[in-house]
Write an enzyme that holds these catalytic residues in place. Structure first.
Site, short mmCIF file in Angstrom:
data_model
loop_
_atom_site.label_atom_id
_atom_site.label_comp_id
_atom_site.label_asym_id
_atom_site.label_seq_id
_atom_site.Cartn_x
_atom_site.Cartn_y
_atom_site.Cartn_z
N CYS A 87 5.71 0.15 7.34
CA CYS A 87 5.35 1.30 6.51
C CYS A 87 6.56 1.67 5.66
O CYS A 87 7.69 1.71 6.16
CB CYS A 87 4.95 2.47 7.42
SG CYS A 87 4.49 3.96 6.53
N LEU A 88 6.31 1.97 4.39
CA LEU A 88 7.40 2.36 3.50
C LEU A 88 8.05 3.67 3.94
O LEU A 88 9.20 3.93 3.60
CB LEU A 88 6.90 2.47 2.06
CG LEU A 88 6.41 1.14 1.45
CD1 LEU A 88 5.83 1.38 0.06
CD2 LEU A 88 7.52 0.11 1.40
N GLY A 100 0.84 -1.19 0.00
CA GLY A 100 0.00 0.00 0.00
C GLY A 100 0.87 1.24 0.00
O GLY A 100 2.02 1.21 0.45
#
Length: 171
Positions: free
Chosen positions: A92-93, A45
């Site tokens: 999370c990126l 995402g």
């Protein structure tokens, strides 16, 4: 085009994003770039503020084995949440190599606009539910570490500050 992903702490990651007024070529290009960036990272995402754009756009694809199922959600909103909760270890990126258990509703109904400007609605469960809630949080200026206690959140923030310093020096 692969876009650079902002790393926490960055003030742009804490901003409330603006709704998309109309689906333009610019919005379509943003969505295509975000999907390419997400797959390259690799992640499941990505929200527009993570690439420095404060618009309510997110992309996701939670299929690990099998043909990809890329989704683009414009102006997404949760319209129903289950009382049942599930806990997933989230990452999370924008917070690389940091993970923590986060509790969220196990299922959510989300309404959004697709790239053709058509309103969509779907119930998400499992990893899809976790992912869509995580990405919608980004659009509201919230990170998964905001669900953690202050000490763990500060520890992760310090690690990200150090990572950013190292990257700036080319290490």
């Amino acid at each position: 085009m692969i876009r650079p992903i902002l790393i926490h702490p960055d003030p742009r990651l804490k901003k409330l994003c603006e709704p998309v007024a109309e689906i333009t070529d610019e919005v379509k290009r943003l969505a295509a770039d975000m999907l390419e960036t997400m797959y390259d990272a690799p992640g499941i995402g990505l929200a527009a503020p993570q690439v420095g754009v404060t618009k309510r756009v997110l992309v996701m694809d939670c299929i690990k084995d099998g043909p990809p199922e890329p989704m683009v959600l414009i102006n997404p909103q949760v319209v129903w949440s289950s009382e049942d909760v599930s806990t997933y270890e989230e990452g999370c990126l924008s917070i690389p190599e940091q993970y923590a258990d986060v509790k969220r509703p196990a299922a959510v109904t989300v309404r959004w606009m697709d790239l053709d400007g058509v309103e969509q609605e779907r119930i998400f469960e499992g990893l899809w539910a976790t992912c869509v809630q995580h990405e919608i949080d980004h659009l509201d200026g919230k990170l998964f570490i905001d669900y953690l206690g202050p000490l763990k959140r500060q520890m992760i923030t310090r690690k990200m500050e150090k990572l950013k310093r190292e990257r700036a020096r080319g290490l």
